[in-house]
Motif scaffolding. Structure first.
Motif, PDB file in Angstrom:
ATOM      1  N   ALA A 160     -26.818  -6.907 -18.839  1.00 20.07           N
ATOM      2  CA  ALA A 160     -26.516  -8.256 -18.370  1.00 20.07           C
ATOM      3  C   ALA A 160     -25.033  -8.406 -18.056  1.00 20.07           C
ATOM      4  CB  ALA A 160     -26.944  -9.276 -19.428  1.00 20.07           C
ATOM      5  N   PHE A 161     -24.178  -7.803 -18.901  1.00 27.95           N
ATOM      6  CA  PHE A 161     -22.735  -7.895 -18.674  1.00 27.95           C
ATOM      7  C   PHE A 161     -22.352  -7.249 -17.341  1.00 27.95           C
ATOM      8  CE2 PHE A 161     -18.491  -6.024 -18.947  1.00 27.95           C
ATOM      9  CZ  PHE A 161     -17.724  -7.136 -19.277  1.00 27.95           C
ATOM     10  N   ILE A 162     -22.882  -6.047 -17.092  1.00 26.98           N
ATOM     11  CA  ILE A 162     -22.545  -5.350 -15.853  1.00 26.98           C
ATOM     12  C   ILE A 162     -23.108  -6.101 -14.650  1.00 26.98           C
ATOM     13  CG2 ILE A 162     -22.892  -3.221 -14.530  1.00 26.98           C
ATOM     14  CD1 ILE A 162     -22.746  -1.689 -17.153  1.00 26.98           C
ATOM     15  N   LEU A 163     -24.339  -6.643 -14.796  1.00 24.07           N
ATOM     16  CA  LEU A 163     -24.933  -7.400 -13.691  1.00 24.07           C
ATOM     17  C   LEU A 163     -24.038  -8.572 -13.297  1.00 24.07           C
ATOM     18  CD1 LEU A 163     -28.640  -8.434 -13.323  1.00 24.07           C
ATOM     19  CD2 LEU A 163     -26.863 -10.128 -13.006  1.00 24.07           C
ATOM     20  N   LEU A 164     -23.534  -9.282 -14.287  1.00 21.93           N
ATOM     21  CA  LEU A 164     -22.765 -10.490 -14.000  1.00 21.93           C
ATOM     22  C   LEU A 164     -21.324 -10.200 -13.593  1.00 21.93           C
ATOM     23  CD1 LEU A 164     -24.047 -12.744 -16.925  1.00 21.93           C
ATOM     24  CD2 LEU A 164     -24.596 -12.992 -14.501  1.00 21.93           C
ATOM     25  N   PHE A 165     -20.755  -9.120 -14.115  1.00 20.57           N
ATOM     26  CA  PHE A 165     -19.321  -8.916 -13.941  1.00 20.57           C
ATOM     27  C   PHE A 165     -18.966  -7.637 -13.189  1.00 20.57           C
ATOM     28  CE2 PHE A 165     -19.769 -11.492 -17.838  1.00 20.57           C
ATOM     29  CZ  PHE A 165     -19.131 -12.631 -17.393  1.00 20.57           C
ATOM     30  N   TYR A 166     -19.956  -6.992 -12.564  1.00 23.02           N
ATOM     31  CA  TYR A 166     -19.653  -5.790 -11.793  1.00 23.02           C
ATOM     32  C   TYR A 166     -18.686  -6.097 -10.649  1.00 23.02           C
ATOM     33  CZ  TYR A 166     -20.156  -2.398  -8.050  1.00 23.02           C
ATOM     34  OH  TYR A 166     -19.876  -1.524  -7.038  1.00 23.02           O
ATOM     35  N   THR A 167     -19.013  -7.118  -9.869  1.00 23.27           N
ATOM     36  CA  THR A 167     -18.184  -7.430  -8.704  1.00 23.27           C
ATOM     37  C   THR A 167     -16.785  -7.871  -9.113  1.00 23.27           C
ATOM     38  OG1 THR A 167     -20.147  -8.063  -7.461  1.00 23.27           O
ATOM     39  CG2 THR A 167     -18.047  -8.819  -6.604  1.00 23.27           C
ATOM     40  N   TYR A 168     -16.730  -8.726 -10.127  1.00 23.52           N
ATOM     41  CA  TYR A 168     -15.429  -9.160 -10.651  1.00 23.52           C
ATOM     42  C   TYR A 168     -15.574  -9.408 -12.141  1.00 23.52           C
ATOM     43  CZ  TYR A 168     -10.992 -11.555 -11.156  1.00 23.52           C
ATOM     44  OH  TYR A 168      -9.727 -11.900 -11.555  1.00 23.52           O
ATOM     45  N   PRO A 169     -14.803  -8.705 -12.978  1.00 22.94           N
ATOM     46  CA  PRO A 169     -13.617  -7.916 -12.619  1.00 22.94           C
ATOM     47  C   PRO A 169     -13.818  -6.396 -12.549  1.00 22.94           C
ATOM     48  CG  PRO A 169     -13.579  -8.359 -14.952  1.00 22.94           C
ATOM     49  CD  PRO A 169     -14.845  -8.985 -14.429  1.00 22.94           C
ATOM     50  N   LEU A 170     -15.008  -5.891 -12.924  1.00 22.28           N
ATOM     51  CA  LEU A 170     -15.149  -4.437 -13.092  1.00 22.28           C
ATOM     52  C   LEU A 170     -14.779  -3.661 -11.830  1.00 22.28           C
ATOM     53  CD1 LEU A 170     -18.472  -4.277 -15.172  1.00 22.28           C
ATOM     54  CD2 LEU A 170     -16.110  -4.236 -15.990  1.00 22.28           C
ATOM     55  N   LYS A 171     -15.266  -4.122 -10.680  1.00 23.67           N
ATOM     56  CA  LYS A 171     -14.967  -3.413  -9.435  1.00 23.67           C
ATOM     57  C   LYS A 171     -13.490  -3.494  -9.085  1.00 23.67           C
ATOM     58  CE  LYS A 171     -16.534  -4.945  -5.426  1.00 23.67           C
ATOM     59  NZ  LYS A 171     -17.470  -5.318  -4.343  1.00 23.67           N
ATOM     60  N   TYR A 172     -12.819  -4.520  -9.581  1.00 21.14           N
ATOM     61  CA  TYR A 172     -11.411  -4.729  -9.248  1.00 21.14           C
ATOM     62  C   TYR A 172     -10.462  -3.881 -10.096  1.00 21.14           C
ATOM     63  CZ  TYR A 172     -12.242  -8.678  -6.105  1.00 21.14           C
ATOM     64  OH  TYR A 172     -12.626  -9.455  -5.051  1.00 21.14           O
ATOM     65  N   ILE A 173     -10.999  -3.261 -11.141  1.00 22.44           N
ATOM     66  CA  ILE A 173     -10.147  -2.454 -12.009  1.00 22.44           C
ATOM     67  C   ILE A 173     -10.617  -0.996 -12.062  1.00 22.44           C
ATOM     68  CG2 ILE A 173      -9.339  -4.368 -13.410  1.00 22.44           C
ATOM     69  CD1 ILE A 173     -11.466  -3.729 -15.464  1.00 22.44           C
ATOM     70  N   GLY A 174     -11.388  -0.591 -11.060  1.00 21.88           N
ATOM     71  CA  GLY A 174     -11.733   0.809 -10.901  1.00 21.88           C
ATOM     72  C   GLY A 174     -12.790   1.357 -11.828  1.00 21.88           C
ATOM     73  N   ILE A 175     -13.569   0.493 -12.485  1.00 25.88           N
ATOM     74  CA  ILE A 175     -14.630   1.005 -13.346  1.00 25.88           C
ATOM     75  C   ILE A 175     -16.020   0.538 -12.901  1.00 25.88           C
ATOM     76  CG2 ILE A 175     -13.158   1.326 -15.373  1.00 25.88           C
ATOM     77  CD1 ILE A 175     -14.212  -1.282 -16.481  1.00 25.88           C
TER      78      ILE A 175
END
Length: 346
Positions: A160-175
């Protein structure tokens, strides 16, 4: 009705481009969902669910356990819907942050209902909410039938965390790319296996790595294709941080390592039978991908190239589909061998 089924098949097999809102409005609900969620790439999720289920079947068969087909179907469908939900929130987030504007990469290769004015933000959020609810119900079902096992709760939370936050911020910090690897490899395959068997198997996790690596190769390839545009908009994906050359090497490495792991699983620990070597029949698209990745991306499309700006992502996608098809086909045969000749290759 025939045209509806034809659109379902088309939208599940290829990314759809559409310019006229009238054409969009004429579509049925499922066609809109398939297109808006880019379900053509959702087959990678169906494969992960299928692989987790087949591995669970082998384990349960060997240990005189019962396989729950209904649970398998609910999990796989739920993961497929979760993938689509993730794509909906990705588009909403990037559109709201001004990323998907000015002929940006995303709007050049497939329908983006928000960016193209096919629907407004409230409608997009409604579709996201309904999809997210259905996906969440599948996760809650998994929790319920496992008596709210901590492992399932952890997997549900991470997913659920990755689903909600993949685009921002995860994608913005290279992970973001690493998240893709974790989701489509260990989390989906290991998670489906666990829910069906009640066992967390690190060997199953190892068996999931080739799948996760190849799905990640598509993602890294896509982000390499649009690295310049991402850098200008402040989206620090892994290729932006590493640079194109290193990003290409990472993608090549993920493809090559996936084959090395298959050899380990077959010959070193006999987890798979030699029939799984069928995945090596994907060598032609693998070589095409490696050859293209070995050279810098051209600044302009070659003459007659039809699907620009996709360059690296295309060959990675084609290779992944071939690899996955052979993997699943081989695993079905492997499962039959383990079922009817349980002592073979032990």
């Amino acid at each position: 009705m025939n045209s509806t089924f034809a659109m379902w098949r088309k939208s599940l097999s290829q990314l759809i481009q559409m310019e006229d809102k009238k054409d969009w409005d004429a579509l049925d609900v499922l066609s809109k969902w398939f297109i808006a969620t880019r379900s053509a790439v959702g087959t990678v999720t169906l494969y992960s669910g299928l692989i987790g289920g087949l591995l669970a079947w082998q384990y349960l068969r060997a240990n005189n356990g019962a396989f729950n087909f209904l649970t398998w179907c609910i999990l796989t469908l739920g993961l497929f819907i979760a993938h689509g939900t993730n794509n909906l929130i990705n588009d909403y987030t990037d559109f709201s942050r001004g990323i998907d504007k000015d002929n940006y990469f995303r709007t050049q290769y497939g329908v983006h209902p928000l960016a193209q004015g096919f629907w407004d933000k409230s409608t997009h959020l409604l579709w996201f909410g309904v999809s997210g609810l259905l996906a969440a119900l599948s996760g809650l079902y998994a929790l319920y039938i496992t008596d709210f096992a901590p492992v399932v709760a952890w997997l549900f939370g991470v997913g659920a965390f990755i689903l909600l936050f993949y685009t921002y911020p995860l994608k913005y910090i290279g992970i973001g790319e690493l998240s893709i690897f974790v989701i489509w490899g260990p989390l989906m395959i290991g998670g489906v296996f666990y829910v069906l068997t009640g066992v967390w198997s690190w060997t199953v996790v190892i068996a999931s790595l080739p799948v996760g690596l190849n799905v990640m190769s598509i993602n890294v390839g896509k982000h390499t294709d649009k690295a310049k545009e991402d850098a200008l908009k402040g989206v620090r994906t892994l290729p932006v941080l590493l640079g194109e050359t290193l990003a290409r090497y990472v993608t090549m490495g993920s493809i090559l390592i996936s084959y090395a792991i298959m050899l380990y699983l077959v010959f070193a620990i006999h987890f798979f039978t030699p029939v799984m070597l069928l995945v090596f029949l994907a060598y032609k698209p693998a070589l095409v991908a490696l050859q293209r990745l070995s050279k810098p991306r051209p600044s302009q499309p070659p003459a007659g190239y039809p699907i620009w700006p996709r360059w690296f992502s295309t060959v990675c996608f084609v290779h992944n589909r071939a690899f996955s098809n052979y993997f699943v086909l081989a695993l079905i045969v492997d499962t039959a061998l383990r079922t009817f000749i349980p002592t073979f290759w032990r």
